[in-house]
Design a protein around this motif. Structure first.
Motif: not given
Length: 155
Positions: A18, A50-51, A57, A28, A60-61, A15-16
């Motif tokens: 994609n 990460p995305m 990214s 995300q 959210s990271l 995550y995150p």
């Protein structure tokens, strides 16, 4: 696992990310959830995937550290807002927060033409105004605009 390998495991969190076909239609941009700060006792480290959009990214990271630092006081909703506004500033942070359900919950294929146009209009203004926004903020807006164009080209 520690006894089996004779060392603590190193966690790789997907995550995150994609990069799958299904997740490409989403951004995300939300806090990490479902992870306990207590993991740190049993793991040697915790990495994230990460995305393909590095600036986005980071939003959210940044919440991964909050999980471990704030422990029982970690709040995904509070921490994503903290991350959004500290990284993106008030105006861009608000624009992303106002559209987070479009990015996080809906798939691009569910967007109406009006939603796509509205998102273009909202985020283009952050790219055009070099005087008011940092390189990072313009990078975030550029990634959103680029993702919208890329997804529109795929549909």
């Amino acid at each position: 696992m520690t006894e089996y390998f004779n060392r603590k495991p190193f966690l790789w969190d997907n995550y995150p990310v994609n990069d799958s076909v299904y997740l490409q239609g989403k951004l995300q941009i939300y806090s990490l959830t479902g992870r306990s700060y207590e993991i740190s006792e049993y793991a040697s480290g915790h990495a994230v995937n990460p995305m393909f959009l590095p600036n986005l990214s980071m939003i959210s990271l940044a919440t991964l550290n909050d999980i471990y630092c704030d422990g029982e006081n970690y709040s995904p909703m509070r921490h994503i807002k903290k991350s959004l506004f500290s990284l993106c500033g008030d105006k861009l942070g608000k624009a992303i927060n106002d559209n987070i359900s479009n990015f996080q919950i809906k798939r691009f294929s569910d967007y109406s033409e009006d939603t796509i146009k509205s998102l273009y209009d909202v985020f283009n203004k952050f790219i055009d105004d070099e005087q008011s926004y940092s390189e990072y903020q313009r990078g975030v807006a550029n990634e959103i605009i680029g993702w919208l164009g890329w997804m529109k080209g795929k549909s």
